[in-house]
Write a protein that holds these residues in place. Structure first.
Motif, PDB file in Angstrom:
ATOM      1  N   ASP A   1      90.353 -57.331 -25.820  1.00  0.00           N
ATOM      2  CA  ASP A   1      89.887 -56.739 -27.086  1.00  0.00           C
ATOM      3  C   ASP A   1      90.698 -55.531 -27.529  1.00  0.00           C
ATOM      4  O   ASP A   1      90.151 -54.540 -28.032  1.00  0.00           O
ATOM      5  CB  ASP A   1      88.400 -56.361 -26.995  1.00  0.00           C
ATOM      6  CG  ASP A   1      87.526 -57.545 -27.352  1.00  0.00           C
ATOM      7  OD1 ASP A   1      87.695 -58.074 -28.471  1.00  0.00           O
ATOM      8  OD2 ASP A   1      86.722 -57.970 -26.501  1.00  0.00           O
TER       9      ASP A   1
ATOM     10  N   LYS B   1      93.590 -61.359 -32.341  1.00  0.00           N
ATOM     11  CA  LYS B   1      92.152 -61.237 -32.604  1.00  0.00           C
ATOM     12  C   LYS B   1      91.872 -60.008 -33.487  1.00  0.00           C
ATOM     13  O   LYS B   1      91.139 -60.100 -34.442  1.00  0.00           O
ATOM     14  CB  LYS B   1      91.455 -61.089 -31.250  1.00  0.00           C
ATOM     15  CG  LYS B   1      89.975 -61.373 -31.228  1.00  0.00           C
ATOM     16  CD  LYS B   1      89.553 -61.589 -29.760  1.00  0.00           C
ATOM     17  CE  LYS B   1      88.103 -61.276 -29.539  1.00  0.00           C
ATOM     18  NZ  LYS B   1      87.779 -61.198 -28.094  1.00  0.00           N
ATOM     19  N   HIS B   2      92.466 -58.868 -33.145  1.00  0.00           N
ATOM     20  CA  HIS B   2      92.248 -57.627 -33.903  1.00  0.00           C
ATOM     21  C   HIS B   2      93.590 -57.069 -34.374  1.00  0.00           C
ATOM     22  O   HIS B   2      94.477 -56.849 -33.559  1.00  0.00           O
ATOM     23  CB  HIS B   2      91.576 -56.567 -33.037  1.00  0.00           C
ATOM     24  CG  HIS B   2      90.366 -57.067 -32.303  1.00  0.00           C
ATOM     25  ND1 HIS B   2      89.249 -57.529 -32.954  1.00  0.00           N
ATOM     26  CD2 HIS B   2      90.115 -57.192 -30.978  1.00  0.00           C
ATOM     27  CE1 HIS B   2      88.353 -57.903 -32.056  1.00  0.00           C
ATOM     28  NE2 HIS B   2      88.846 -57.714 -30.854  1.00  0.00           N
TER      29      HIS B   2
ATOM     30  N   LYS C   1      83.624 -55.494 -30.619  1.00  0.00           N
ATOM     31  CA  LYS C   1      83.101 -56.378 -29.565  1.00  0.00           C
ATOM     32  C   LYS C   1      81.829 -57.033 -30.055  1.00  0.00           C
ATOM     33  O   LYS C   1      80.967 -56.389 -30.625  1.00  0.00           O
ATOM     34  CB  LYS C   1      82.828 -55.565 -28.298  1.00  0.00           C
ATOM     35  CG  LYS C   1      84.049 -55.505 -27.408  1.00  0.00           C
ATOM     36  CD  LYS C   1      83.701 -54.895 -26.073  1.00  0.00           C
ATOM     37  CE  LYS C   1      84.980 -54.648 -25.285  1.00  0.00           C
ATOM     38  NZ  LYS C   1      84.735 -53.811 -24.121  1.00  0.00           N
TER      39      LYS C   1
END
Ligand SMILES: [Zn+2]
Length: 310
Positions: A163, A184-185, A309
């Motif tokens: 993450d 993802k980010h 998250k």
């Protein structure tokens, strides 16, 4: 008005000058006293290894900056090391949040274990490159058509697993588009609008929109050549031109600041170090409501990281 700033190069300086004090050394644009005076509440400190450092010494240099972070920044009274984003929410009135980032994967070579060491030390944002090619990708000063290297997939998958936010600030264009589909980010920690200033370090409108579609954010940088084409001087109203354009594109909740203090040799008039931060927020109040300025200066990023998250 409190500030979250997504990029400074204090650690590079602290690791090179043994006699430098984080507390109040005038050679640091973002020393602690100046950060406090500018009401900076959370500062991201980049680990940055210059490309002139020989490959075999780069990891050592990165570790030296982690050591400087621990020895000088984290020992300052009131400084809290943000290793989990939730900690930002819990910062007390007299506390200051310090976050680590990695500006370019040049120091990892093709060794994912090195990246693991840096993430374990607290790195929360990772850029694949600085301005030039490494084993992962090509930087923004190189051929914009060269895509990511094969090792990038391993790196991005690993960062997704943990993450970590992928920072596109220095990536070239082809690398950017590949990363957008894999990461993802995604965030741009210190980049301006290419529509307002045509520099490869800046983002096109399409790129800005793609970052926000991915749930990410864009944080503007205070470096004059990225504000006004090739110019060594710029003004706060000229930064606001970038902010207004970005806000029009993607909304006030997705725009923030990443000064690049201590990594820049030219400065914006009235915004030459962290102590002058409120000159920017005060000027922004002429164009935006107080709530909107708070959104850009702090609340937008806080909301973003707290949602990372599931
Ligand atoms: Zn940079």
């Amino acid at each position: 008005m409190k500030i979250i700033d997504l990029h400074c190069d204090v650690l590079n300086k602290l690791s090179r000058f043994e006699d430098m004090s984080f507390l109040n050394d005038p050679r640091l644009d973002s020393n602690f006293e100046r950060l406090k005076a500018g009401n900076v509440k959370v500062q991201v400190f980049a680990i940055y290894v210059h490309p002139k450092v020989p490959i075999e010494q780069r990891f050592q240099m990165a570790l030296k900056q982690v050591e400087a972070f621990k020895k000088f920044v984290l020992t300052t009274p009131g400084v809290v090391h943000i290793t989990e984003w939730e900690q930002i929410k819990e910062l007390q009135e007299d506390e200051f949040g310090a976050v680590l980032s990695l500006e370019g994967c040049d120091c990892i070579g093709t060794d994912i274990e090195i990246l693991k060491v840096l993430l374990d030390a607290g790195v929360k944002l990772v850029g694949l490159t600085w301005n030039y090619e490494n084993d992962v990708a090509y930087g923004n000063l190189e051929d914009p058509n060269k895509g990511l290297k094969p090792f990038a997939k391993t790196v991005i998958n690993y960062l997704n697993e943990r993450d970590i936010i992928l920072d596109v600030a220095h990536l070239n264009d082809a690398g950017f588009y590949e990363l957008i589909s894999l990461a993802k980010h995604v965030i741009a920690s210190h980049s301006n609008s290419r529509t307002i200033c045509a520099n490869p370090r800046n983002l096109t409108d399409e790129q800005v929109k793609l970052i926000i579609e991915k749930g990410g954010r864009v944080h503007v940088v205070f470096y004059p050549p990225f504000i006004e084409n090739e110019m060594e001087q710029a003004t706060i109203p000229q930064i606001i031109d970038h902010i207004k354009h970005l806000v029009k594109l993607v909304g006030v909740e997705n725009v923030g600041f990443g000064s690049d203090f201590d990594g820049i040799d030219f400065k914006v008039d009235g915004l030459t170090n962290a102590s002058e931060y409120q000159n920017l927020t005060n000027a922004l109040l002429q164009h935006f409501s107080e709530e909107e300025v708070r959104m850009m200066s702090y609340n937008g990023f806080e909301k973003y990281v707290l949602s990372l998250k599931a």
